[in-house]
Design a protein around this motif. Sequence first.
Motif, short mmCIF file in Angstrom:
data_model
loop_
_atom_site.label_atom_id
_atom_site.label_comp_id
_atom_site.label_asym_id
_atom_site.label_seq_id
_atom_site.Cartn_x
_atom_site.Cartn_y
_atom_site.Cartn_z
N LEU A 73 -3.80 -10.79 -61.92
CA LEU A 73 -2.08 -11.91 -61.65
C LEU A 73 -1.48 -11.64 -62.42
N LYS A 74 -1.66 -11.99 -63.82
CA LYS A 74 -0.58 -11.30 -64.69
C LYS A 74 -0.48 -10.70 -64.78
N ASP A 75 -1.11 -10.01 -64.81
CA ASP A 75 -0.72 -8.22 -65.04
C ASP A 75 0.48 -8.06 -63.91
N ALA A 76 0.03 -7.86 -63.01
CA ALA A 76 0.39 -7.74 -61.85
C ALA A 76 2.04 -8.10 -61.70
N ALA A 77 2.15 -9.97 -62.52
CA ALA A 77 2.97 -10.24 -62.93
C ALA A 77 4.28 -9.86 -63.40
N THR A 78 3.69 -9.65 -64.71
CA THR A 78 4.49 -8.22 -65.44
C THR A 78 4.81 -7.14 -65.00
N HIS A 128 -10.57 -14.02 -55.78
CA HIS A 128 -11.54 -12.07 -56.63
C HIS A 128 -12.94 -12.02 -55.59
N SER A 129 -13.89 -11.17 -55.28
CA SER A 129 -14.63 -11.31 -53.98
C SER A 129 -16.17 -11.61 -54.46
N ARG A 130 -16.24 -12.11 -55.51
CA ARG A 130 -17.48 -13.00 -55.76
C ARG A 130 -17.37 -14.17 -55.19
N LEU A 131 -16.20 -14.79 -55.48
CA LEU A 131 -15.74 -16.02 -54.68
C LEU A 131 -16.60 -16.66 -53.85
N GLU A 132 -17.23 -17.67 -53.52
CA GLU A 132 -17.40 -18.18 -52.25
C GLU A 132 -17.11 -19.84 -52.34
N ASN A 133 -16.42 -20.62 -53.51
CA ASN A 133 -15.98 -21.44 -53.15
C ASN A 133 -14.50 -21.44 -52.59
N PRO A 134 -14.67 -22.40 -51.67
CA PRO A 134 -13.14 -21.84 -50.68
C PRO A 134 -12.04 -23.33 -51.90
N ASP A 135 -12.59 -24.15 -52.28
CA ASP A 135 -11.78 -24.85 -53.54
C ASP A 135 -11.54 -23.94 -54.63
N LEU A 136 -11.75 -22.69 -55.02
CA LEU A 136 -11.34 -22.05 -55.93
C LEU A 136 -10.59 -21.41 -56.10
N GLU A 137 -10.54 -20.76 -55.17
CA GLU A 137 -9.23 -19.42 -54.63
C GLU A 137 -8.29 -19.92 -53.14
N PRO A 138 -6.93 -19.56 -53.32
CA PRO A 138 -6.80 -18.03 -53.68
C PRO A 138 -5.68 -18.90 -55.19
N ILE A 139 -5.90 -17.89 -56.40
CA ILE A 139 -4.81 -18.33 -57.41
C ILE A 139 -3.26 -17.61 -56.98
N GLY A 140 -2.42 -18.13 -57.25
CA GLY A 140 -1.20 -17.64 -56.48
C GLY A 140 0.29 -17.86 -57.78
N TYR A 141 0.89 -16.40 -57.87
CA TYR A 141 2.28 -16.37 -58.60
C TYR A 141 3.23 -15.83 -57.79
#
Length: 167
Positions: A73-78, A128-141
């Motif tokens: 995400l940081k790389d895409a934002a940069t 991330h496709s391997r994350l199954e815990n909905p409390d941990l996603e999404p990460i936004g910028y």
Amino acid sequence: MEIFFHPLFPFSRTVSLTPPARNKCRRKDLQDGFTLIELLVVILIIAILASLAIPIFLRQRERGWLAAAESSLKDAATAAESYQTRNGNYAGLSAAELDEEGWNPTDAVEITLYLTADANGFCLEANHSRLENPDLEPIGYSTITGRPQRNFPCDPAVYGDLVGVIS
């Protein structure tokens, strides 16, 4: 036959000169291994330690996946900021444009791009496709926050229409 030393002699003791009974020798030979209870106790201890270690290991894997999503995400934002510096706004921003700016997609990380209606702002979501815990996603910028944030879904009312999934 037994020999007894005098009690005042410093090393006095009773010494047996008769050979040990045969049954005692056999019994001692059988006691060289572990008992069933001792083996069960060891297995129980190992099981308890494993039950404590496995959840910690799985949490570390989730943290690694979150770190990979945040890094992408940081790389895409940069790359998006570089695009804006070169073009003056974010109009026309896409995966191909981010690739030209030096962004390399990460395996199993999906980045979603939203642009504001005036093309002066954007929002990126990373999952991330391997994350199954909905409390941990999404990460936004976004251009509003200027930094990655967890549990920060891009609001279409603020950031406009979905441009597309870019990874």
